[in-house]
Scaffold this motif. Structure first.
Motif, PDB file in Angstrom:
ATOM      1  N   THR A  86       0.830  -1.207   0.000  1.00  0.00           N
ATOM      2  CA  THR A  86       0.000   0.000   0.000  1.00  0.00           C
ATOM      3  C   THR A  86       0.862   1.253   0.000  1.00  0.00           C
ATOM      4  O   THR A  86       0.586   2.219  -0.730  1.00  0.00           O
ATOM      5  CB  THR A  86      -0.927   0.012   1.227  1.00  0.00           C
ATOM      6  N   LEU A  87       1.926   1.261   0.793  1.00  0.00           N
ATOM      7  CA  LEU A  87       2.803   2.424   0.866  1.00  0.00           C
ATOM      8  C   LEU A  87       3.504   2.667  -0.465  1.00  0.00           C
ATOM      9  O   LEU A  87       3.583   3.812  -0.940  1.00  0.00           O
ATOM     10  CB  LEU A  87       3.832   2.238   1.979  1.00  0.00           C
ATOM     11  N   ALA A  88       4.019   1.598  -1.074  1.00  0.00           N
ATOM     12  CA  ALA A  88       4.708   1.752  -2.353  1.00  0.00           C
ATOM     13  C   ALA A  88       3.751   2.270  -3.428  1.00  0.00           C
ATOM     14  O   ALA A  88       4.117   3.126  -4.247  1.00  0.00           O
ATOM     15  CB  ALA A  88       5.310   0.417  -2.785  1.00  0.00           C
ATOM     16  N   PHE A  89       2.525   1.768  -3.417  1.00  0.00           N
ATOM     17  CA  PHE A  89       1.540   2.223  -4.403  1.00  0.00           C
ATOM     18  C   PHE A  89       1.194   3.691  -4.166  1.00  0.00           C
ATOM     19  O   PHE A  89       1.032   4.461  -5.120  1.00  0.00           O
ATOM     20  CB  PHE A  89       0.284   1.357  -4.325  1.00  0.00           C
ATOM     21  N   ALA A  90       1.099   4.089  -2.901  1.00  0.00           N
ATOM     22  CA  ALA A  90       0.812   5.494  -2.584  1.00  0.00           C
ATOM     23  C   ALA A  90       1.922   6.403  -3.103  1.00  0.00           C
ATOM     24  O   ALA A  90       1.653   7.492  -3.636  1.00  0.00           O
ATOM     25  CB  ALA A  90       0.642   5.666  -1.079  1.00  0.00           C
ATOM     26  N   VAL A  91       3.173   5.963  -2.966  1.00  0.00           N
ATOM     27  CA  VAL A  91       4.300   6.753  -3.468  1.00  0.00           C
ATOM     28  C   VAL A  91       4.206   6.900  -4.985  1.00  0.00           C
ATOM     29  O   VAL A  91       4.421   7.990  -5.540  1.00  0.00           O
ATOM     30  CB  VAL A  91       5.639   6.104  -3.068  1.00  0.00           C
ATOM     31  N   LEU A  92       3.868   5.817  -5.677  1.00  0.00           N
ATOM     32  CA  LEU A  92       3.727   5.878  -7.132  1.00  0.00           C
ATOM     33  C   LEU A  92       2.597   6.820  -7.537  1.00  0.00           C
ATOM     34  O   LEU A  92       2.729   7.589  -8.500  1.00  0.00           O
ATOM     35  CB  LEU A  92       3.466   4.478  -7.691  1.00  0.00           C
ATOM     36  N   VAL A  93       1.486   6.771  -6.812  1.00  0.00           N
ATOM     37  CA  VAL A  93       0.361   7.662  -7.112  1.00  0.00           C
ATOM     38  C   VAL A  93       0.785   9.121  -6.968  1.00  0.00           C
ATOM     39  O   VAL A  93       0.458   9.969  -7.813  1.00  0.00           O
ATOM     40  CB  VAL A  93      -0.835   7.345  -6.187  1.00  0.00           C
ATOM     41  N   VAL A  94       1.523   9.433  -5.918  1.00  0.00           N
ATOM     42  CA  VAL A  94       2.003  10.802  -5.706  1.00  0.00           C
ATOM     43  C   VAL A  94       2.940  11.224  -6.839  1.00  0.00           C
ATOM     44  O   VAL A  94       2.854  12.348  -7.358  1.00  0.00           O
ATOM     45  CB  VAL A  94       2.714  10.920  -4.346  1.00  0.00           C
ATOM     46  N   LEU A  95       3.832  10.331  -7.252  1.00  0.00           N
ATOM     47  CA  LEU A  95       4.762  10.657  -8.336  1.00  0.00           C
ATOM     48  C   LEU A  95       4.025  10.883  -9.650  1.00  0.00           C
ATOM     49  O   LEU A  95       4.368  11.784 -10.428  1.00  0.00           O
ATOM     50  CB  LEU A  95       5.795   9.540  -8.486  1.00  0.00           C
ATOM     51  N   PHE A  96       3.010  10.062  -9.921  1.00  0.00           N
ATOM     52  CA  PHE A  96       2.182  10.281 -11.112  1.00  0.00           C
ATOM     53  C   PHE A  96       1.523  11.664 -11.051  1.00  0.00           C
ATOM     54  O   PHE A  96       1.480  12.395 -12.051  1.00  0.00           O
ATOM     55  CB  PHE A  96       1.097   9.204 -11.212  1.00  0.00           C
ATOM     56  N   ALA A  97       0.991  12.021  -9.875  1.00  0.00           N
ATOM     57  CA  ALA A  97       0.296  13.298  -9.725  1.00  0.00           C
ATOM     58  C   ALA A  97       1.240  14.479  -9.917  1.00  0.00           C
ATOM     59  O   ALA A  97       0.893  15.473 -10.571  1.00  0.00           O
ATOM     60  CB  ALA A  97      -0.368  13.369  -8.350  1.00  0.00           C
ATOM     61  N   VAL A  98       2.432  14.390  -9.345  1.00  0.00           N
ATOM     62  CA  VAL A  98       3.416  15.464  -9.490  1.00  0.00           C
ATOM     63  C   VAL A  98       3.804  15.630 -10.961  1.00  0.00           C
ATOM     64  O   VAL A  98       3.893  16.752 -11.485  1.00  0.00           O
ATOM     65  CB  VAL A  98       4.660  15.173  -8.632  1.00  0.00           C
ATOM     66  N   THR A  99       4.020  14.514 -11.637  1.00  0.00           N
ATOM     67  CA  THR A  99       4.393  14.563 -13.051  1.00  0.00           C
ATOM     68  C   THR A  99       3.308  15.216 -13.888  1.00  0.00           C
ATOM     69  O   THR A  99       3.577  16.101 -14.713  1.00  0.00           O
ATOM     70  CB  THR A  99       4.666  13.139 -13.577  1.00  0.00           C
ATOM     71  N   ASN A 100       2.060  14.793 -13.671  1.00  0.00           N
ATOM     72  CA  ASN A 100       0.956  15.367 -14.444  1.00  0.00           C
ATOM     73  C   ASN A 100       0.742  16.838 -14.121  1.00  0.00           C
ATOM     74  O   ASN A 100       0.448  17.646 -15.004  1.00  0.00           O
ATOM     75  CB  ASN A 100      -0.335  14.589 -14.168  1.00  0.00           C
ATOM     76  N   GLY A 101       0.865  17.206 -12.841  1.00  0.00           N
ATOM     77  CA  GLY A 101       0.643  18.591 -12.463  1.00  0.00           C
ATOM     78  C   GLY A 101       1.663  19.540 -13.055  1.00  0.00           C
ATOM     79  O   GLY A 101       1.317  20.627 -13.522  1.00  0.00           O
ATOM     80  N   LEU A 102       2.932  19.139 -13.062  1.00  0.00           N
ATOM     81  CA  LEU A 102       3.997  20.021 -13.533  1.00  0.00           C
ATOM     82  C   LEU A 102       4.204  19.969 -15.043  1.00  0.00           C
ATOM     83  O   LEU A 102       4.555  20.981 -15.659  1.00  0.00           O
ATOM     84  CB  LEU A 102       5.311  19.674 -12.830  1.00  0.00           C
ATOM     85  N   LEU A 103       4.002  18.802 -15.657  1.00  0.00           N
ATOM     86  CA  LEU A 103       4.305  18.652 -17.079  1.00  0.00           C
ATOM     87  C   LEU A 103       3.062  18.550 -17.959  1.00  0.00           C
ATOM     88  O   LEU A 103       3.134  18.816 -19.156  1.00  0.00           O
ATOM     89  CB  LEU A 103       5.180  17.407 -17.293  1.00  0.00           C
ATOM     90  N   GLY A 104       1.920  18.174 -17.381  1.00  0.00           N
ATOM     91  CA  GLY A 104       0.708  18.006 -18.173  1.00  0.00           C
ATOM     92  C   GLY A 104       0.266  19.239 -18.943  1.00  0.00           C
ATOM     93  O   GLY A 104      -0.155  19.131 -20.105  1.00  0.00           O
ATOM     94  N   PRO A 105       0.339  20.457 -18.359  1.00  0.00           N
ATOM     95  CA  PRO A 105      -0.095  21.647 -19.097  1.00  0.00           C
ATOM     96  C   PRO A 105       0.677  21.907 -20.381  1.00  0.00           C
ATOM     97  O   PRO A 105       0.225  22.683 -21.227  1.00  0.00           O
ATOM     98  CB  PRO A 105       0.134  22.782 -18.084  1.00  0.00           C
TER      99      PRO A 105
END
Length: 471
Positions: free
Chosen positions: A145-164
């Motif tokens: 669960t912890l490892a998956f949470a870390v991956l979810v956060v990394l996905f979110a950071v990537t999309n937030g900063l690079l998605g636009p």
């Protein structure tokens, strides 16, 4: 400062000259053959699809959108399977949404200040790497669960900063007179992804929990490969060359120096101050934030509740498909409704239908009733968005468009992004469970309806009279 007499602020070297003509009070109609200044737009010599740059951008953006759709569908299901807790599943959805929203405004600034092609390539490569890790750990049974949470956060950071960068790149490769057509194609694509994403995600997840991430890996690979084919910058002005036709008709650029451009912080503060001091925008923000909690709460609550009781993943995906079909049908009638029914009345009608549709779910969790109740209000939301957002952005000065959009999306979106964590907790409430979630949804829907009836948005008229109403 008001919408009619504000002066344009200096632009960066990547943005076009501000128009010397007055700010239009009603958004121009792309189908009318006229631009913002009212002059005739010459017909384009060839379709967008004849431009290799546009085809490459469309392929990259579509691959990214599909990958995000699959991942978004899978996160609560994988989170529930790993943790066994609806609260944790909701918290993961909240983390991804909230982080992405908070970083979105910074991502927009990054897209304006850096090479958008490189940002799109980086978005694809980082998404590919994270998807490979998620696929490998889920397939091997080593995911926690912890490892998956870390991956979810990394996905979110990537999309937030690079998605636009995807949105910004479209404006760089498509001439102004073709942009409306490009946006229309994109909207149709979004509807198709919304209709099919849940079904495809559900089928893949039913076969194997790691399969949606494997397909996302392939999609991110396609996104980065096609982004590599996009045109590079051609000079100091920062304009990406598309083809001779595009560059010859593109709006000239203005080069801003560090001496005449306001600081990022000053522009950021000005955007928030201006937006939050407009009566109609502020009313729309408060209503939107509350209604967004109701909408997100109902969708996430249904998804987690169905998963917890063992409903087939494909059937869970069909709920979203039914809602998407309703929204698509509503979008076909949205233009007519906005032209013939005052926008203020459309807002009140939409919130009334939403409130009425959610009440039956206080008493039943039947799958068929859920599908009908979630689909019904989706019929009217396209007209609400077209009318309310059309009025707000049509009455907003050109030099404030980006900042007003960012403030509006952030303030409306953050409460909804936090809702899944609350939903997960309510689902575990002894003796209430799903009913507790729907109590929250009904209360928020009713509150939004009351605000729509008593605040400034109720006075928004037909588009032909928008110029007579101040923000």
């Amino acid at each position: 400062m008001n919408a009619d007499n504000s002066s344009p602020s200096p632009r960066s070297s990547q943005l076009p000259h501000p128009s010397p003509s007055p700010v239009p009070t009603v958004p121009p109609n792309p189908a009318s053959g006229h631009d913002r200044s009212g002059t005739a737009v010459p017909p384009t010599s060839r379709p967008l699809w004849h431009s290799r740059a546009y085809r490459d951008w469309f392929a990259a953006d579509t691959a990214d959108v599909c990958a995000v759709s699959l991942r978004t569908f899978s996160i609560p299901l994988v989170g529930l399977a790993l943790s066994g807790s609806p609260f944790v599943a909701g918290l993961l959805v909240t983390a991804e949404s909230a982080i992405g929203l908070v970083l979105m405004s910074f991502g927009g600034a990054i897209a304006d200040r850096h090479d958008r092609r490189r940002l799109m390539i980086a978005l694809g490569l980082i998404g590919l790497a994270l998807s490979v890790v998620a696929t490998g750990m889920l397939a091997s049974g080593t995911m926690t669960t912890l490892a998956f949470a870390v991956l979810v956060v990394l996905f979110a950071v990537t999309n937030g900063l690079l998605g636009p960068s995807n949105d910004a790149m479209l404006k760089s490769i498509v001439p102004m007179e073709r942009f409306a057509k490009a946006q229309a194609i994109r909207e149709a694509r979004e509807s198709c992804v919304e209709l099919s994403g849940g079904v495809i995600g559900g089928l893949l997840y039913r076969l194997a929990g790691w399969l949606p991430f494997l397909v996302s890996t392939i999609l991110y690979g396609i996104a980065s490969a096609t982004a590599l084919r996009l045109p590079k910058r051609t000079g100091a002005d920062g304009i990406e060359a598309v083809d001779a036709a595009a560059t010859s008709t593109a709006t000239p650029t203005v080069t801003a120096t560090s001496g005449d451009a306001p600081s990022f912080l000053m522009q950021f503060i000005e955007g928030w101050r201006w937006t939050l001091t407009r009566r109609v925008i502020l009313a729309a923000i408060v209503q939107g934030a509350i209604i967004n909690v109701a909408c997100v709460g109902s969708i996430v609550g249904v998804q987690i509740m169905l998963a917890a009781r063992g409903t087939d993943a494909a059937l869970i995906g069909l709920v979203g498909t039914a809602t998407g079909i309703a929204a698509f049908a509503g979008s076909l009638a949205a233009g007519w409704l906005v032209d013939h029914v005052p926008t203020g009345l459309i807002i009140m009608l939409t919130f009334s239908v939403l409130t009425a549709a959610m009440i039956p779910l206080l008493f039943t969790d039947s799958y068929a009733v859920i599908v009908v109740c979630l689909a019904a209000p989706a019929l009217l939301f396209p007209a609400l968005n077209a009318g309310e957002l059309g009025f707000i952005y049509g009455r907003t000065p050109d030099d404030m468009q980006g900042r007003v959009s960012t403030v509006f999306e952030t303030t409306v979106g953050v409460p909804g992004a936090l809702a899944p964590a609350l939903v997960g907790g309510l689902l575990q409430a002894p003796g209430f469970g799903f009913r507790a979630v729907m109590m929250l949804v009904v209360v928020c829907s009713a509150a939004g309806l009351v605000l729509a009836c008593v605040t400034a948005t109720r006075h928004i008229p037909l588009p032909e009279h928008w110029s007579q109403v101040e923000l």
